[in-house]
Motif scaffolding. Structure first.
Motif, PDB file in Angstrom:
ATOM      1  N   THR A 182       5.269 -39.540  -0.077  1.00 16.98           N
ATOM      2  CA  THR A 182       5.173 -40.548  -1.134  1.00 16.98           C
ATOM      3  C   THR A 182       6.488 -40.816  -1.859  1.00 16.98           C
ATOM      4  OG1 THR A 182       4.573 -38.867  -2.778  1.00 16.98           O
ATOM      5  CG2 THR A 182       2.761 -39.902  -1.552  1.00 16.98           C
ATOM      6  N   PHE A 183       7.516 -40.029  -1.593  1.00 14.40           N
ATOM      7  CA  PHE A 183       8.756 -40.122  -2.387  1.00 14.40           C
ATOM      8  C   PHE A 183       9.940 -39.694  -1.522  1.00 14.40           C
ATOM      9  CE2 PHE A 183      11.933 -38.242  -5.197  1.00 14.40           C
ATOM     10  CZ  PHE A 183      12.093 -39.218  -6.149  1.00 14.40           C
ATOM     11  N   PRO A 184      11.113 -40.356  -1.717  1.00 14.89           N
ATOM     12  CA  PRO A 184      11.341 -41.599  -2.474  1.00 14.89           C
ATOM     13  C   PRO A 184      10.860 -42.804  -1.677  1.00 14.89           C
ATOM     14  CG  PRO A 184      13.371 -40.868  -1.467  1.00 14.89           C
ATOM     15  CD  PRO A 184      12.362 -39.807  -1.150  1.00 14.89           C
ATOM     16  N   ALA A 217       8.665 -51.952  -5.655  1.00  7.43           N
ATOM     17  CA  ALA A 217       7.983 -51.893  -6.946  1.00  7.43           C
ATOM     18  C   ALA A 217       8.285 -50.635  -7.738  1.00  7.43           C
ATOM     19  CB  ALA A 217       6.475 -52.011  -6.730  1.00  7.43           C
ATOM     20  N   SER A 218       8.606 -49.524  -7.063  1.00  2.19           N
ATOM     21  CA  SER A 218       8.802 -48.241  -7.735  1.00  2.19           C
ATOM     22  C   SER A 218       9.567 -47.312  -6.805  1.00  2.19           C
ATOM     23  CB  SER A 218       7.442 -47.625  -8.109  1.00  2.19           C
ATOM     24  OG  SER A 218       7.593 -46.321  -8.633  1.00  2.19           O
ATOM     25  N   ASP A 219       9.947 -46.143  -7.319  1.00  3.42           N
ATOM     26  CA  ASP A 219      10.569 -45.140  -6.455  1.00  3.42           C
ATOM     27  C   ASP A 219       9.532 -44.218  -5.820  1.00  3.42           C
ATOM     28  OD1 ASP A 219       9.917 -43.877  -8.854  1.00  3.42           O
ATOM     29  OD2 ASP A 219      11.729 -42.635  -8.886  1.00  3.42           O
ATOM     30  N   HIS A 220       8.235 -44.417  -6.118  1.00  4.37           N
ATOM     31  CA  HIS A 220       7.131 -43.697  -5.499  1.00  4.37           C
ATOM     32  C   HIS A 220       6.247 -44.683  -4.750  1.00  4.37           C
ATOM     33  CE1 HIS A 220       7.250 -39.695  -7.754  1.00  4.37           C
ATOM     34  NE2 HIS A 220       8.162 -40.431  -8.377  1.00  4.37           N
ATOM     35  N   LEU A 221       5.500 -44.193  -3.765  1.00  6.27           N
ATOM     36  CA  LEU A 221       4.478 -44.985  -3.095  1.00  6.27           C
ATOM     37  C   LEU A 221       3.128 -44.669  -3.718  1.00  6.27           C
ATOM     38  CD1 LEU A 221       5.541 -44.509   0.648  1.00  6.27           C
ATOM     39  CD2 LEU A 221       6.167 -46.378  -0.908  1.00  6.27           C
ATOM     40  N   PRO A 222       2.237 -45.663  -3.801  1.00  5.62           N
ATOM     41  CA  PRO A 222       0.908 -45.411  -4.376  1.00  5.62           C
ATOM     42  C   PRO A 222      -0.012 -44.714  -3.384  1.00  5.62           C
ATOM     43  CG  PRO A 222       1.098 -47.705  -3.735  1.00  5.62           C
ATOM     44  CD  PRO A 222       2.457 -47.084  -3.473  1.00  5.62           C
ATOM     45  N   VAL A 223      -0.978 -43.971  -3.954  1.00  8.46           N
ATOM     46  CA  VAL A 223      -2.008 -43.291  -3.177  1.00  8.46           C
ATOM     47  C   VAL A 223      -3.347 -43.924  -3.532  1.00  8.46           C
ATOM     48  CG1 VAL A 223      -3.109 -41.085  -2.659  1.00  8.46           C
ATOM     49  CG2 VAL A 223      -0.680 -41.146  -3.260  1.00  8.46           C
TER      50      VAL A 223
END
Length: 229
Positions: A182-184, A217-223
């Motif tokens: 999920t990161f980065p 959208a962010s530096d993380h991916l959504p779950v």
């Protein structure tokens, strides 16, 4: 996304990086996934946080259920299928020189079925993180209805914080086949974000979303987890 009815619930956990990235991409990604319960980390928590949280919820067609500054940037948004019965926040003991950490809590109903939703963001310090995880696990254990926990653990599976959270009735829906990292977001290599689910709930699907929009959208991916009671 097709509408969900009855005791089905779509839950998303997402570290939104303080809304510092591509907001249009963030809105597009979340609205396309159509969550019933959105568990956010690094949401607005400082100046004008109430207005910013409300504006974010409105832009997504959701409402604020709990969180923001009292929960130190953890935020829970829900759609109108969910009835919020009560809400709260907790703060973990602070280590000087480190960020304040905590969690947001909601007790809700969907089609008359009760559940608890929790959003939390554990620290980067490996010395303090397992203690915070144990405190969070104790707070969850006090809740009798099924629990959904969206959490940025800041640690990969098998670590002490994961073990603390999974010693009770929560389980990792990824099971024996680990979910994607999920990161980065640009080059995912670590799985540090998860939706952990009460053993009384059925998991229809569980996935890490990786699209061009979420990478912007962010530096993380959504779950995302699709659940039924």
């Amino acid at each position: 996304m097709a509408p969900r009815h009855g005791h089905h619930l779509r839950v998303i956990s997402y570290n939104v990086h303080g809304l510092r990235d591509d907001l249009a991409a963030l809105h597009h990604a979340i609205k396309d996934l159509a969550p019933d319960v959105l568990l956010l980390q690094e949401a607005p928590r400082r100046l004008r946080w109430r207005h910013k949280c409300a504006a974010l919820a409105h832009s997504l067609g959701l409402v604020v259920a709990a969180g923001g500054q009292p929960a130190l940037g953890n935020l829970i948004l829900v759609d109108l299928r969910v009835t919020v019965k009560d809400s709260g926040a907790m703060r973990f003991p602070h280590t000087p020189g480190r960020h304040l950490r905590g969690a947001a809590f909601v007790r809700g109903l969907v089609a008359g079925a009760p559940f608890n939703a929790v959003a939390s963001h554990l620290g980067t310090d490996p010395a303090e993180r397992p203690g915070h995880a144990r405190l969070l696990a104790e707070a969850i254990a006090e809740r009798s209805d099924p629990v959904l926990l969206g959490v940025d653990i800041n640690e990969e599976p098998g670590g002490p914080s994961w073990q603390a959270l999974l010693t009770g009735r929560l389980r990792d829906p990824a099971g024996a086949q680990p979910a994607a990292p999920t990161f980065p977001a640009g080059r995912p290599s670590r799985r540090i974000d998860a939706v952990l689910v009460d053993e009384r709930l059925t998991v229809d699907s569980y996935a890490v979303v990786d699209t061009p929009a979420v990478r912007q959208a962010s530096d993380h991916l959504p779950v995302v987890a699709d659940l039924q009671f």
